[in-house]
Structure formats: C-alpha cells, structure tokens
Design a protein around this motif. Structure first.
Motif, mmCIF file in Angstrom:
data_model
loop_
_atom_site.group_PDB
_atom_site.id
_atom_site.type_symbol
_atom_site.label_atom_id
_atom_site.label_comp_id
_atom_site.label_asym_id
_atom_site.label_seq_id
_atom_site.Cartn_x
_atom_site.Cartn_y
_atom_site.Cartn_z
ATOM 1 N N ASN A 69 0.819 -1.175 -0.067
ATOM 2 C CA ASN A 69 -0.033 -0.184 0.089
ATOM 3 C C ASN A 69 0.768 1.232 0.134
ATOM 4 O O ASN A 69 0.221 2.511 0.091
ATOM 5 C CB ASN A 69 -0.910 0.010 1.176
ATOM 6 N N LEU A 70 2.085 0.929 0.039
ATOM 7 C CA LEU A 70 2.853 2.274 -0.111
ATOM 8 C C LEU A 70 3.782 2.469 -1.454
ATOM 9 O O LEU A 70 4.034 3.737 -1.598
ATOM 10 C CB LEU A 70 4.296 2.266 1.134
ATOM 11 N N VAL A 71 3.693 1.624 -2.287
ATOM 12 C CA VAL A 71 4.392 1.771 -3.669
ATOM 13 C C VAL A 71 3.320 2.377 -4.701
ATOM 14 O O VAL A 71 2.246 2.643 -4.446
ATOM 15 C CB VAL A 71 4.664 0.194 -4.192
ATOM 16 N N THR A 72 3.864 2.889 -5.859
ATOM 17 C CA THR A 72 3.149 3.409 -6.719
ATOM 18 C C THR A 72 3.067 2.189 -7.786
ATOM 19 O O THR A 72 4.032 1.766 -8.313
ATOM 20 C CB THR A 72 3.695 4.620 -7.510
ATOM 21 N N TRP A 73 1.905 1.783 -8.162
ATOM 22 C CA TRP A 73 1.711 0.599 -9.218
ATOM 23 C C TRP A 73 1.485 1.132 -10.730
ATOM 24 O O TRP A 73 0.787 1.998 -10.626
ATOM 25 C CB TRP A 73 0.463 -0.404 -8.837
ATOM 26 N N LYS A 74 2.014 0.324 -11.472
ATOM 27 C CA LYS A 74 1.663 0.662 -12.840
ATOM 28 C C LYS A 74 1.648 -0.446 -13.626
ATOM 29 O O LYS A 74 2.382 -1.585 -13.566
ATOM 30 C CB LYS A 74 2.782 1.555 -13.523
ATOM 31 N N SER A 75 0.638 -0.447 -14.762
ATOM 32 C CA SER A 75 0.691 -1.459 -15.782
ATOM 33 C C SER A 75 1.137 -0.735 -17.068
ATOM 34 O O SER A 75 0.653 0.123 -17.651
ATOM 35 C CB SER A 75 -0.837 -2.021 -15.852
ATOM 36 N N SER A 76 1.803 -1.670 -17.857
ATOM 37 C CA SER A 76 2.417 -1.303 -19.166
ATOM 38 C C SER A 76 1.329 -1.356 -20.216
ATOM 39 O O SER A 76 1.260 -0.791 -21.115
ATOM 40 C CB SER A 76 3.673 -1.863 -19.501
ATOM 41 N N GLY A 77 0.102 -2.025 -19.981
ATOM 42 C CA GLY A 77 -0.733 -2.399 -21.039
ATOM 43 C C GLY A 77 -2.081 -2.322 -20.475
ATOM 44 O O GLY A 77 -3.064 -3.069 -20.034
ATOM 45 N N GLY A 78 -2.538 -1.126 -20.328
ATOM 46 C CA GLY A 78 -3.855 -0.622 -19.723
ATOM 47 C C GLY A 78 -5.077 -1.531 -20.522
ATOM 48 O O GLY A 78 -6.242 -1.737 -19.872
ATOM 49 N N SER A 79 -5.005 -1.926 -21.801
ATOM 50 C CA SER A 79 -5.972 -2.370 -22.536
ATOM 51 C C SER A 79 -5.852 -3.989 -21.949
ATOM 52 O O SER A 79 -6.905 -4.717 -22.354
ATOM 53 C CB SER A 79 -5.815 -2.399 -24.096
ATOM 54 N N VAL A 80 -4.914 -4.454 -21.342
ATOM 55 C CA VAL A 80 -4.931 -5.942 -21.059
ATOM 56 C C VAL A 80 -5.188 -6.221 -19.526
ATOM 57 O O VAL A 80 -6.026 -6.818 -19.115
ATOM 58 C CB VAL A 80 -3.530 -6.422 -21.153
ATOM 59 N N ALA A 81 -4.755 -5.158 -18.528
ATOM 60 C CA ALA A 81 -4.937 -5.162 -17.243
ATOM 61 C C ALA A 81 -4.804 -3.944 -16.734
ATOM 62 O O ALA A 81 -3.733 -3.281 -16.972
ATOM 63 C CB ALA A 81 -4.372 -6.352 -16.690
ATOM 64 N N SER A 82 -5.527 -3.588 -15.603
ATOM 65 C CA SER A 82 -5.424 -2.377 -14.905
ATOM 66 C C SER A 82 -4.692 -2.604 -13.563
ATOM 67 O O SER A 82 -5.125 -3.912 -13.002
ATOM 68 C CB SER A 82 -6.476 -1.294 -15.046
ATOM 69 N N ILE A 83 -4.363 -1.809 -12.804
ATOM 70 C CA ILE A 83 -3.916 -2.303 -11.264
ATOM 71 C C ILE A 83 -4.226 -0.996 -10.535
ATOM 72 O O ILE A 83 -4.133 0.157 -10.797
ATOM 73 C CB ILE A 83 -2.405 -2.613 -11.271
ATOM 74 N N SER A 84 -4.820 -1.315 -9.372
ATOM 75 C CA SER A 84 -5.236 -0.355 -8.285
ATOM 76 C C SER A 84 -4.287 0.139 -7.369
ATOM 77 O O SER A 84 -3.203 -0.411 -7.449
ATOM 78 C CB SER A 84 -6.651 -0.880 -7.624
ATOM 79 N N PRO A 85 -4.193 1.132 -6.811
ATOM 80 C CA PRO A 85 -3.221 1.797 -5.862
ATOM 81 C C PRO A 85 -2.961 0.806 -4.710
ATOM 82 O O PRO A 85 -1.931 0.810 -4.151
ATOM 83 C CB PRO A 85 -3.711 2.937 -5.094
ATOM 84 N N THR A 86 -3.840 -0.259 -4.439
ATOM 85 C CA THR A 86 -3.718 -1.321 -3.540
ATOM 86 C C THR A 86 -3.064 -2.784 -4.206
ATOM 87 O O THR A 86 -3.100 -3.607 -3.382
ATOM 88 C CB THR A 86 -4.842 -1.584 -2.839
ATOM 89 N N GLY A 87 -2.717 -2.733 -5.225
ATOM 90 C CA GLY A 87 -2.361 -3.937 -6.063
ATOM 91 C C GLY A 87 -3.291 -4.961 -6.314
ATOM 92 O O GLY A 87 -3.048 -6.143 -6.853
ATOM 93 N N VAL A 88 -4.534 -4.542 -6.760
ATOM 94 C CA VAL A 88 -5.368 -5.206 -7.435
ATOM 95 C C VAL A 88 -5.583 -5.292 -8.793
ATOM 96 O O VAL A 88 -5.880 -3.959 -9.052
ATOM 97 C CB VAL A 88 -6.927 -5.182 -6.596
ATOM 98 N N THR A 89 -5.316 -6.155 -9.520
ATOM 99 C CA THR A 89 -5.327 -6.097 -10.908
ATOM 100 C C THR A 89 -6.670 -6.673 -11.447
ATOM 101 O O THR A 89 -7.335 -7.516 -10.976
ATOM 102 C CB THR A 89 -4.287 -7.019 -11.672
ATOM 103 N N THR A 90 -7.043 -5.999 -12.579
ATOM 104 C CA THR A 90 -8.437 -6.269 -13.378
ATOM 105 C C THR A 90 -8.046 -6.472 -14.724
ATOM 106 O O THR A 90 -7.457 -5.720 -15.354
ATOM 107 C CB THR A 90 -9.510 -5.224 -12.905
ATOM 108 N N SER A 91 -8.378 -7.721 -15.166
ATOM 109 C CA SER A 91 -8.079 -8.079 -16.667
ATOM 110 C C SER A 91 -8.828 -7.324 -17.642
ATOM 111 O O SER A 91 -10.175 -7.259 -16.924
ATOM 112 C CB SER A 91 -8.038 -9.673 -16.847
ATOM 113 N N ALA A 92 -8.574 -6.855 -18.664
ATOM 114 C CA ALA A 92 -9.308 -6.318 -19.527
ATOM 115 C C ALA A 92 -9.683 -6.572 -21.129
ATOM 116 O O ALA A 92 -10.309 -6.367 -21.603
ATOM 117 C CB ALA A 92 -9.081 -4.652 -19.650
ATOM 118 N N GLY A 93 -8.614 -7.657 -21.208
ATOM 119 C CA GLY A 93 -8.452 -8.358 -22.398
ATOM 120 C C GLY A 93 -7.422 -9.357 -22.739
ATOM 121 O O GLY A 93 -6.516 -9.568 -21.595
#
Length: 107
Positions: A69-93
């Motif tokens: 919960n202290l790090v900054t999360w980033k996904s290189s492919g938002g069209s594939v998966a997004s990631i929340s500030p708490t590290g939860v990913t959600t698949s998009a494609g």
C-alpha cells in the motif's frame, strides 16, 4: 583508591559510539512483486499482487516489509490489465502486460 568517574565517562562514550552506527535511516534496496506471473482466462477477473521491500541499514542484516500500500503501481498495458493503488489487478482483454511497483520515484 579507584576513581569511578573516569570509568563512567568511558562507559558512556563507548555506549554513544555503539549507538552512532545505528543512527542512519534504513534504505530501500529492492522491491519483490508476487506473484511473479498471473494468467487470466477472461475479462473482468481480479488478482491481488503484493510488494515486499528489502531494507538495509549500515552493517545490520537486511529486513523485509510488506509495502503493497506504499508503492506506486503501474501497468504497461492498460488494454490488457489495470492495477489499483492497493495492488489489485483487473483483466481487460487478451495479451501481456508488465506490472511495476516503485517508491519515491526510485526502485
């Protein structure tokens, strides 16, 4: 007759010198993300990622701490998966993405 004042001063000096070696702030030396891979079988699925920070302080042994919960999360492919500030990913494609966790603009 023995003078205890000098002994007390010597003991205090040694104690202060021992504490001086621990006065630095621990430094973050690495971040490990887990799981290291995640496969999704469809859109809208979620997974929790965690970030474990390894800290080093002087000559002391390294320590580890959950910094999810202290790090900054980033996904290189938002069209594939997004990631929340708490590290939860959600698949998009379908596809691949690289997830990164950084702290204070560094690691």
């Amino acid at each position: 007759m023995f003078d205890y004042r000098g002994l007390r001063a010597l003991s205090l000096t040694v104690f202060v010198l021992l504490l001086a070696g621990c006065g630095s702030t621990p430094s973050l030396v690495s971040i490990q993300i887990s799981p290291t891979t995640q496969l999704f079988a469809g859109a809208g699925l979620t997974a929790q990622f965690t970030a474990i920070g390894t800290y080093k302080q002087g000559d002391h042994p390294e320590t580890q701490q959950d910094i999810t919960n202290l790090v900054t999360w980033k996904s290189s492919g938002g069209s594939v998966a997004s990631i929340s500030p708490t590290g939860v990913t959600t698949s998009a494609g379908l596809g691949k993405t690289v997830l990164t966790a950084s702290m204070n603009g560094g690691l």
